[in-house]
Design a protein around this motif. Structure first.
Motif, PDB file in Angstrom:
ATOM      1  N   PHE A  44       0.837  -1.200   0.000  1.00 49.41           N
ATOM      2  CA  PHE A  44       0.000   0.000   0.000  1.00 49.41           C
ATOM      3  C   PHE A  44       0.877   1.257   0.000  1.00 49.41           C
ATOM      4  CE2 PHE A  44      -2.538  -3.293   2.302  1.00 49.41           C
ATOM      5  CZ  PHE A  44      -3.396  -3.566   1.259  1.00 49.41           C
ATOM      6  N   ASN A  45       1.687   1.366  -1.044  1.00 48.62           N
ATOM      7  CA  ASN A  45       2.711   2.410  -1.133  1.00 48.62           C
ATOM      8  C   ASN A  45       2.524   3.287  -2.370  1.00 48.62           C
ATOM      9  OD1 ASN A  45       5.181   3.667  -0.283  1.00 48.62           O
ATOM     10  ND2 ASN A  45       6.256   2.546  -1.875  1.00 48.62           N
ATOM     11  N   PRO A  46       1.510   4.125  -2.418  1.00 48.37           N
ATOM     12  CA  PRO A  46       0.476   4.416  -1.423  1.00 48.37           C
ATOM     13  C   PRO A  46      -0.792   3.619  -1.714  1.00 48.37           C
ATOM     14  CG  PRO A  46       0.382   6.065  -3.138  1.00 48.37           C
ATOM     15  CD  PRO A  46       1.514   5.124  -3.511  1.00 48.37           C
ATOM     16  N   PRO A  47      -1.749   3.635  -0.762  1.00 49.97           N
ATOM     17  CA  PRO A  47      -3.047   3.028  -1.044  1.00 49.97           C
ATOM     18  C   PRO A  47      -3.769   3.874  -2.095  1.00 49.97           C
ATOM     19  CG  PRO A  47      -3.118   4.209   1.042  1.00 49.97           C
ATOM     20  CD  PRO A  47      -1.696   4.249   0.557  1.00 49.97           C
ATOM     21  N   HIS A  48      -4.639   3.231  -2.880  1.00 55.42           N
ATOM     22  CA  HIS A  48      -5.333   3.955  -3.953  1.00 55.42           C
ATOM     23  C   HIS A  48      -6.717   3.358  -4.198  1.00 55.42           C
ATOM     24  CE1 HIS A  48      -4.339   0.609  -6.610  1.00 55.42           C
ATOM     25  NE2 HIS A  48      -3.072   0.742  -6.269  1.00 55.42           N
ATOM     26  N   GLY A  59      -7.883   1.573  -6.544  1.00 60.52           N
ATOM     27  CA  GLY A  59      -7.885   0.168  -6.943  1.00 60.52           C
ATOM     28  C   GLY A  59      -7.880  -0.750  -5.729  1.00 60.52           C
ATOM     29  N   HIS A  60      -7.075  -0.404  -4.726  1.00 60.05           N
ATOM     30  CA  HIS A  60      -7.055  -1.189  -3.486  1.00 60.05           C
ATOM     31  C   HIS A  60      -8.428  -1.160  -2.813  1.00 60.05           C
ATOM     32  CE1 HIS A  60      -2.523  -0.200  -3.269  1.00 60.05           C
ATOM     33  NE2 HIS A  60      -2.632  -1.462  -3.627  1.00 60.05           N
ATOM     34  N   ARG A  61      -8.977   0.041  -2.695  1.00 60.00           N
ATOM     35  CA  ARG A  61     -10.278   0.173  -2.033  1.00 60.00           C
ATOM     36  C   ARG A  61     -11.344  -0.618  -2.786  1.00 60.00           C
ATOM     37  NH1 ARG A  61     -11.734   5.619   0.280  1.00 60.00           N
ATOM     38  NH2 ARG A  61     -10.564   6.277  -1.537  1.00 60.00           N
ATOM     39  N   LEU A  62     -11.312  -0.575  -4.104  1.00 66.18           N
ATOM     40  CA  LEU A  62     -12.292  -1.298  -4.904  1.00 66.18           C
ATOM     41  C   LEU A  62     -12.160  -2.811  -4.699  1.00 66.18           C
ATOM     42  CD1 LEU A  62     -14.601  -0.778  -6.835  1.00 66.18           C
ATOM     43  CD2 LEU A  62     -12.968  -0.813  -8.718  1.00 66.18           C
ATOM     44  N   VAL A  63     -10.930  -3.315  -4.634  1.00 67.80           N
ATOM     45  CA  VAL A  63     -10.724  -4.748  -4.371  1.00 67.80           C
ATOM     46  C   VAL A  63     -11.306  -5.106  -3.001  1.00 67.80           C
ATOM     47  CG1 VAL A  63      -8.971  -6.508  -3.862  1.00 67.80           C
ATOM     48  CG2 VAL A  63      -8.735  -5.064  -5.895  1.00 67.80           C
ATOM     49  N   ALA A  64     -10.961  -4.325  -1.970  1.00 69.56           N
ATOM     50  CA  ALA A  64     -11.441  -4.603  -0.609  1.00 69.56           C
ATOM     51  C   ALA A  64     -12.963  -4.532  -0.525  1.00 69.56           C
ATOM     52  CB  ALA A  64     -10.806  -3.627   0.377  1.00 69.56           C
ATOM     53  N   GLU A  65     -13.540  -3.481  -1.072  1.00 72.40           N
ATOM     54  CA  GLU A  65     -14.991  -3.298  -0.978  1.00 72.40           C
ATOM     55  C   GLU A  65     -15.751  -4.329  -1.806  1.00 72.40           C
ATOM     56  OE1 GLU A  65     -15.657   0.828  -1.916  1.00 72.40           O
ATOM     57  OE2 GLU A  65     -14.934   1.485   0.061  1.00 72.40           O
ATOM     58  N   THR A  66     -15.224  -4.682  -2.974  1.00 73.21           N
ATOM     59  CA  THR A  66     -15.880  -5.694  -3.811  1.00 73.21           C
ATOM     60  C   THR A  66     -15.885  -7.040  -3.097  1.00 73.21           C
ATOM     61  OG1 THR A  66     -15.268  -4.548  -5.852  1.00 73.21           O
ATOM     62  CG2 THR A  66     -15.803  -6.894  -6.039  1.00 73.21           C
ATOM     63  N   ALA A  67     -14.737  -7.429  -2.546  1.00 74.96           N
ATOM     64  CA  ALA A  67     -14.653  -8.703  -1.833  1.00 74.96           C
ATOM     65  C   ALA A  67     -15.602  -8.708  -0.631  1.00 74.96           C
ATOM     66  CB  ALA A  67     -13.217  -8.957  -1.379  1.00 74.96           C
ATOM     67  N   GLN A  68     -15.590  -7.628   0.121  1.00 79.17           N
ATOM     68  CA  GLN A  68     -16.423  -7.557   1.322  1.00 79.17           C
ATOM     69  C   GLN A  68     -17.907  -7.658   0.979  1.00 79.17           C
ATOM     70  OE1 GLN A  68     -15.680  -4.115   3.794  1.00 79.17           O
ATOM     71  NE2 GLN A  68     -16.069  -5.367   5.586  1.00 79.17           N
ATOM     72  N   LYS A  69     -18.310  -6.903  -0.015  1.00 79.08           N
ATOM     73  CA  LYS A  69     -19.726  -6.873  -0.390  1.00 79.08           C
ATOM     74  C   LYS A  69     -20.181  -8.192  -1.018  1.00 79.08           C
ATOM     75  CE  LYS A  69     -23.002  -4.241  -3.182  1.00 79.08           C
ATOM     76  NZ  LYS A  69     -23.168  -3.100  -4.080  1.00 79.08           N
ATOM     77  N   VAL A  82     -10.670 -15.475   4.669  1.00 80.43           N
ATOM     78  CA  VAL A  82     -10.511 -15.536   3.214  1.00 80.43           C
ATOM     79  C   VAL A  82      -9.353 -14.616   2.858  1.00 80.43           C
ATOM     80  CG1 VAL A  82     -11.601 -15.000   0.994  1.00 80.43           C
ATOM     81  CG2 VAL A  82     -12.978 -15.951   2.845  1.00 80.43           C
ATOM     82  N   TRP A  83      -8.458 -15.086   2.004  1.00 78.42           N
ATOM     83  CA  TRP A  83      -7.378 -14.217   1.518  1.00 78.42           C
ATOM     84  C   TRP A  83      -7.931 -13.424   0.338  1.00 78.42           C
ATOM     85  CZ3 TRP A  83      -3.188 -12.502   3.610  1.00 78.42           C
ATOM     86  CH2 TRP A  83      -2.284 -11.782   2.820  1.00 78.42           C
ATOM     87  N   VAL A  84      -7.706 -12.105   0.343  1.00 83.52           N
ATOM     88  CA  VAL A  84      -8.205 -11.200  -0.693  1.00 83.52           C
ATOM     89  C   VAL A  84      -7.029 -10.717  -1.527  1.00 83.52           C
ATOM     90  CG1 VAL A  84      -9.388  -9.003  -1.117  1.00 83.52           C
ATOM     91  CG2 VAL A  84     -10.075 -10.436   0.833  1.00 83.52           C
ATOM     92  N   MET A  85      -7.165 -10.783  -2.845  1.00 91.86           N
ATOM     93  CA  MET A  85      -6.112 -10.258  -3.720  1.00 91.86           C
ATOM     94  C   MET A  85      -6.704  -9.748  -5.024  1.00 91.86           C
ATOM     95  SD  MET A  85      -4.063 -13.478  -5.464  1.00 91.86           S
ATOM     96  CE  MET A  85      -3.636 -14.377  -4.013  1.00 91.86           C
TER      97      MET A  85
END
Length: 190
Positions: free
Chosen positions: A10-14, A16-26, A99-102
């Motif tokens: 996360f260098n830096p977070p962006h 795309g990262h947020r979209l991956v996290a939110e998509t997986a979570q939802k 669950v591992w998220v990537m």
């Protein structure tokens, strides 16, 4: 409790990262996402890597706080590889469904990770599509080796309850933003 573990520099977070996290979570109906800020990716150069504390603070400001936790426990426990991270989490939280998220960009090179098959056989994995990485991810050694364990994206909500190996690939909105591009833009002369 079902938790998605989302590790990275996360260098830096962006976005795309947020979209991956939110998509997986939802799509998986996860209770929480743990953003695991790593001391440094063993497969990448550490040139230009911001200090761990700085990256943790950036992720804290960036991640959706209502359903996300930000941690750098790998540094505290001197854990370097994902297989060891998973072993630590499973030992300390045996009742938690993990669950591992990537992103698909990580899946394309997953076979280069230390003990990648052990990871795949320890926890279910959710892969979220990233621009320009769909084909590389779905034709990767991981995808071929574990084709039998793929869960259709329409059934993604069952993934946290499946015995590993199990994985799903989620299509949907994508962001072309990357940390590499953001760092390059930040260092470009004005």
């Amino acid at each position: 409790m079902t938790v998605g573990l989302f590790g990275g520099s996360f260098n830096p977070p962006h976005d795309g990262h947020r979209l991956v996290a939110e998509t997986a979570q939802k799509r998986l109906g996860l209770s929480r996402i743990w953003w695991i800020v790593t001391p440094g990716n063993p497969l990448k150069s550490h040139d230009g890597l911001a200090a761990l504390g700085e990256r943790v603070e950036m992720v804290r400001k960036f991640a959706a706080p209502a359903r996300a936790d930000v941690t750098a426990f790998e540094a505290r426990y001197k854990v370097r590889f994902t297989a060891d991270t998973l072993a630590l989490v499973m030992r300390r939280r045996p009742a938690m469904r993990v669950v591992w998220v990537m992103g698909a960009d990580s899946m394309a090179t997953f076979h280069r990770w230390q003990e990648w098959q052990k990871i795949a056989e320890t926890v279910p994995i959710v892969v979220v599509d990233r621009p320009g990485k769909t084909f590389a991810a779905l034709s990767s050694p991981f995808a071929h080796r574990y084709d039998f364990a793929r869960v259709p994206q329409e059934e993604a909500r069952i993934l946290p309850y499946r015995q590993a190996p199990a994985w799903t690939f989620l299509f949907g909105p994508r962001s072309a933003t990357s940390s590499t591009r953001l760092r390059a833009e930040a260092s470009a002369p004005s």
